[in-house]
Design a protein around this motif. Structure first.
Motif, PDB file in Angstrom:
ATOM      1  N   ASP A 148      49.367  59.502 -39.546  1.00 45.95           N
ATOM      2  CA  ASP A 148      48.583  59.015 -41.009  1.00 45.95           C
ATOM      3  C   ASP A 148      48.921  59.933 -42.134  1.00 45.95           C
ATOM      4  O   ASP A 148      49.814  60.429 -43.238  1.00 45.95           O
ATOM      5  N   GLU A 149      47.908  61.375 -41.715  1.00 46.94           N
ATOM      6  CA  GLU A 149      47.253  61.703 -43.322  1.00 46.94           C
ATOM      7  C   GLU A 149      46.403  62.477 -42.704  1.00 46.94           C
ATOM      8  O   GLU A 149      45.489  62.222 -41.760  1.00 46.94           O
ATOM      9  N   VAL A 150      46.568  64.108 -43.489  1.00 42.05           N
ATOM     10  CA  VAL A 150      45.626  64.723 -43.042  1.00 42.05           C
ATOM     11  C   VAL A 150      45.452  65.726 -44.158  1.00 42.05           C
ATOM     12  O   VAL A 150      46.413  66.485 -44.722  1.00 42.05           O
ATOM     13  N   LEU A 157      46.987  67.656 -49.077  1.00 39.78           N
ATOM     14  CA  LEU A 157      47.388  66.115 -48.529  1.00 39.78           C
ATOM     15  C   LEU A 157      48.945  66.419 -48.219  1.00 39.78           C
ATOM     16  O   LEU A 157      49.580  66.860 -48.330  1.00 39.78           O
ATOM     17  N   VAL A 158      48.348  66.140 -46.945  1.00 41.72           N
ATOM     18  CA  VAL A 158      49.877  65.995 -46.079  1.00 41.72           C
ATOM     19  C   VAL A 158      50.130  64.486 -45.329  1.00 41.72           C
ATOM     20  O   VAL A 158      49.214  63.783 -44.161  1.00 41.72           O
ATOM     21  N   ARG A 159      50.669  63.738 -45.784  1.00 40.79           N
ATOM     22  CA  ARG A 159      50.753  62.035 -45.366  1.00 40.79           C
ATOM     23  C   ARG A 159      52.312  62.017 -45.182  1.00 40.79           C
ATOM     24  O   ARG A 159      52.759  62.136 -45.765  1.00 40.79           O
ATOM     25  N   HIS A 160      52.131  60.555 -43.510  1.00 39.30           N
ATOM     26  CA  HIS A 160      53.080  60.382 -43.712  1.00 39.30           C
ATOM     27  C   HIS A 160      54.048  59.404 -44.189  1.00 39.30           C
ATOM     28  O   HIS A 160      53.106  57.972 -44.417  1.00 39.30           O
ATOM     29  N   VAL A 161      55.706  59.799 -44.492  1.00 40.80           N
ATOM     30  CA  VAL A 161      56.070  58.315 -45.049  1.00 40.80           C
ATOM     31  C   VAL A 161      57.078  57.741 -44.301  1.00 40.80           C
ATOM     32  O   VAL A 161      57.314  56.799 -44.739  1.00 40.80           O
ATOM     33  N   GLY A 162      57.859  58.073 -43.536  1.00 39.27           N
ATOM     34  CA  GLY A 162      58.919  58.013 -42.396  1.00 39.27           C
ATOM     35  C   GLY A 162      60.051  57.151 -43.334  1.00 39.27           C
ATOM     36  O   GLY A 162      60.436  59.085 -44.234  1.00 39.27           O
ATOM     37  N   PRO A 167      62.711  60.212 -38.783  1.00 39.93           N
ATOM     38  CA  PRO A 167      61.128  59.050 -38.691  1.00 39.93           C
ATOM     39  C   PRO A 167      59.690  60.140 -38.566  1.00 39.93           C
ATOM     40  O   PRO A 167      58.613  59.247 -39.256  1.00 39.93           O
ATOM     41  N   ASP A 168      59.914  60.969 -39.028  1.00 38.65           N
ATOM     42  CA  ASP A 168      58.130  61.941 -39.027  1.00 38.65           C
ATOM     43  C   ASP A 168      58.521  62.990 -40.397  1.00 38.65           C
ATOM     44  O   ASP A 168      57.685  63.217 -41.086  1.00 38.65           O
ATOM     45  N   SER A 169      59.120  61.496 -41.241  1.00 33.97           N
ATOM     46  CA  SER A 169      59.181  62.371 -42.657  1.00 33.97           C
ATOM     47  C   SER A 169      57.686  62.052 -43.217  1.00 33.97           C
ATOM     48  O   SER A 169      56.840  61.199 -43.328  1.00 33.97           O
ATOM     49  N   THR A 170      57.334  63.771 -43.909  1.00 36.67           N
ATOM     50  CA  THR A 170      56.024  63.846 -44.795  1.00 36.67           C
ATOM     51  C   THR A 170      56.489  64.324 -45.849  1.00 36.67           C
ATOM     52  O   THR A 170      56.908  64.786 -46.163  1.00 36.67           O
ATOM     53  N   LEU A 182      58.433  66.073 -51.035  1.00 34.57           N
ATOM     54  CA  LEU A 182      59.510  64.647 -51.256  1.00 34.57           C
ATOM     55  C   LEU A 182      59.890  65.177 -49.666  1.00 34.57           C
ATOM     56  O   LEU A 182      60.097  64.316 -49.132  1.00 34.57           O
ATOM     57  N   GLY A 183      59.833  66.597 -49.208  1.00 34.86           N
ATOM     58  CA  GLY A 183      60.715  66.994 -48.526  1.00 34.86           C
ATOM     59  C   GLY A 183      62.700  65.911 -48.662  1.00 34.86           C
ATOM     60  O   GLY A 183      62.537  66.509 -49.626  1.00 34.86           O
ATOM     61  N   ASP A 184      63.124  65.844 -47.363  1.00 34.41           N
ATOM     62  CA  ASP A 184      64.234  64.559 -47.555  1.00 34.41           C
ATOM     63  C   ASP A 184      63.904  63.686 -47.553  1.00 34.41           C
ATOM     64  O   ASP A 184      64.758  62.970 -47.394  1.00 34.41           O
ATOM     65  N   SER A 185      62.438  63.162 -47.594  1.00 36.10           N
ATOM     66  CA  SER A 185      62.016  61.721 -47.133  1.00 36.10           C
ATOM     67  C   SER A 185      63.280  60.844 -47.486  1.00 36.10           C
ATOM     68  O   SER A 185      62.748  59.003 -47.380  1.00 36.10           O
ATOM     69  N   TRP A 186      63.669  59.960 -48.453  1.00 37.61           N
ATOM     70  CA  TRP A 186      64.181  59.490 -49.620  1.00 37.61           C
ATOM     71  C   TRP A 186      66.062  60.177 -49.158  1.00 37.61           C
ATOM     72  O   TRP A 186      66.536  58.671 -50.378  1.00 37.61           O
ATOM     73  N   TYR A 187      66.168  61.101 -49.117  1.00 39.63           N
ATOM     74  CA  TYR A 187      67.488  61.357 -48.973  1.00 39.63           C
ATOM     75  C   TYR A 187      68.472  59.969 -47.994  1.00 39.63           C
ATOM     76  O   TYR A 187      67.982  59.492 -46.805  1.00 39.63           O
ATOM     77  N   PRO A 188      69.648  59.569 -47.612  1.00 40.69           N
ATOM     78  CA  PRO A 188      70.268  58.713 -46.377  1.00 40.69           C
ATOM     79  C   PRO A 188      70.449  59.525 -45.486  1.00 40.69           C
ATOM     80  O   PRO A 188      69.895  60.721 -44.838  1.00 40.69           O
TER      81      PRO A 188
END
Length: 235
Positions: A148-150, A157-162, A167-170, A182-188
């Motif tokens: 979940d979070e570390v 803070l490193v937090r999983h959002v999917g 599926p592992d977007s963090t 945000l990485g690519d978390s909200w991209y298609p």
């Protein structure tokens, strides 16, 4: 030119190449005298070495931790060129990267896979452009996994959002600097998995917005202020 630019507080950004065919994600460094946190590894060993040179040129402390925002190649293939770092990633990404590490990456393998599935063409052509020598590429799963979070020792803070992109977007939060990466978390989803009606997941971003975070940084997009992020969600 690969170089770092200061964003806010301890956060420095090294943008990727804007040319879409190169599929080069940006990286970030959270500078700390105890050892910096590098967010994403670069898309290849060559790219990672360029990032390391830019880090040195900016006078920033060497990374002690490397955080994967997700398992896609343009974020992790440079990891093998970062010695002496602890690689932090989500448990789902670790499983996926172990499978990726077992594939016989080479120009011949890329060609065979594209002939099998033409939708892989853009991604696999970009991989061929990125890697100078397949002999030096090793795909590395994280050495430290979380669910979940570390919290890292530097207060990061490193937090999983999917999400639909991976599926592992963090996301990576730097509270003292008011920055969320945000990485690519909200991209298609990636192109070879994308349906015609797939769109950016603005609702995911909406759930992440917070008054104490002033900057939101995606891997392939310019940084946004909180006001800009709210305006983008509102349409």
């Amino acid at each position: 030119m690969v170089e770092f630019h200061h964003l806010a507080g301890r956060v420095w950004l090294c943008p990727g190449d804007p040319e879409p065919e190169l599929v080069q994600a940006g990286v970030a460094v959270i500078a700390d005298e105890r050892g910096s946190v590098l967010v994403d590894a670069g898309q290849s060993p060559t790219h990672a070495r360029e990032i390391r040179s830019a880090l040195h040129a900016a006078g920033l402390p060497a990374p002690r931790w490397l955080v994967y925002t997700h398992h896609h190649w343009d974020h992790v293939w440079g990891a093998c060129a970062w010695p002496d770092v602890e690689i932090v990633g989500h448990v789902t990404g670790a499983e996926l990267l172990r499978a990726e590490a077992s594939r016989p990456w080479s120009t011949r393998y890329l060609r065979e896979e594209v002939l099998r599935d033409r939708r892989l063409g853009p991604s696999f052509r970009a991989r061929a452009l990125a890697v100078d020598s397949w002999d030096e590429l090793t795909v590395l799963p994280p050495t430290r996994v979380f669910t979940d979070e570390v919290a890292l020792p530097t207060g990061v803070l490193v937090r999983h959002v999917g999400g639909r992109h991976a599926p592992d977007s963090t996301v990576v939060v730097v509270p003292d600097s008011g920055v969320m990466l945000l990485g690519d978390s909200w991209y298609p989803p990636p192109l070879h998995l994308r349906a015609p009606d797939d769109e950016p997941d603005l609702a995911l971003v909406g759930r992440l917005l917070a008054d104490d975070i002033g900057w939101y940084v995606s891997s392939h997009s310019p940084p946004m202020t909180l006001a800009q992020a709210r305006a983008a969600i509102a349409g």
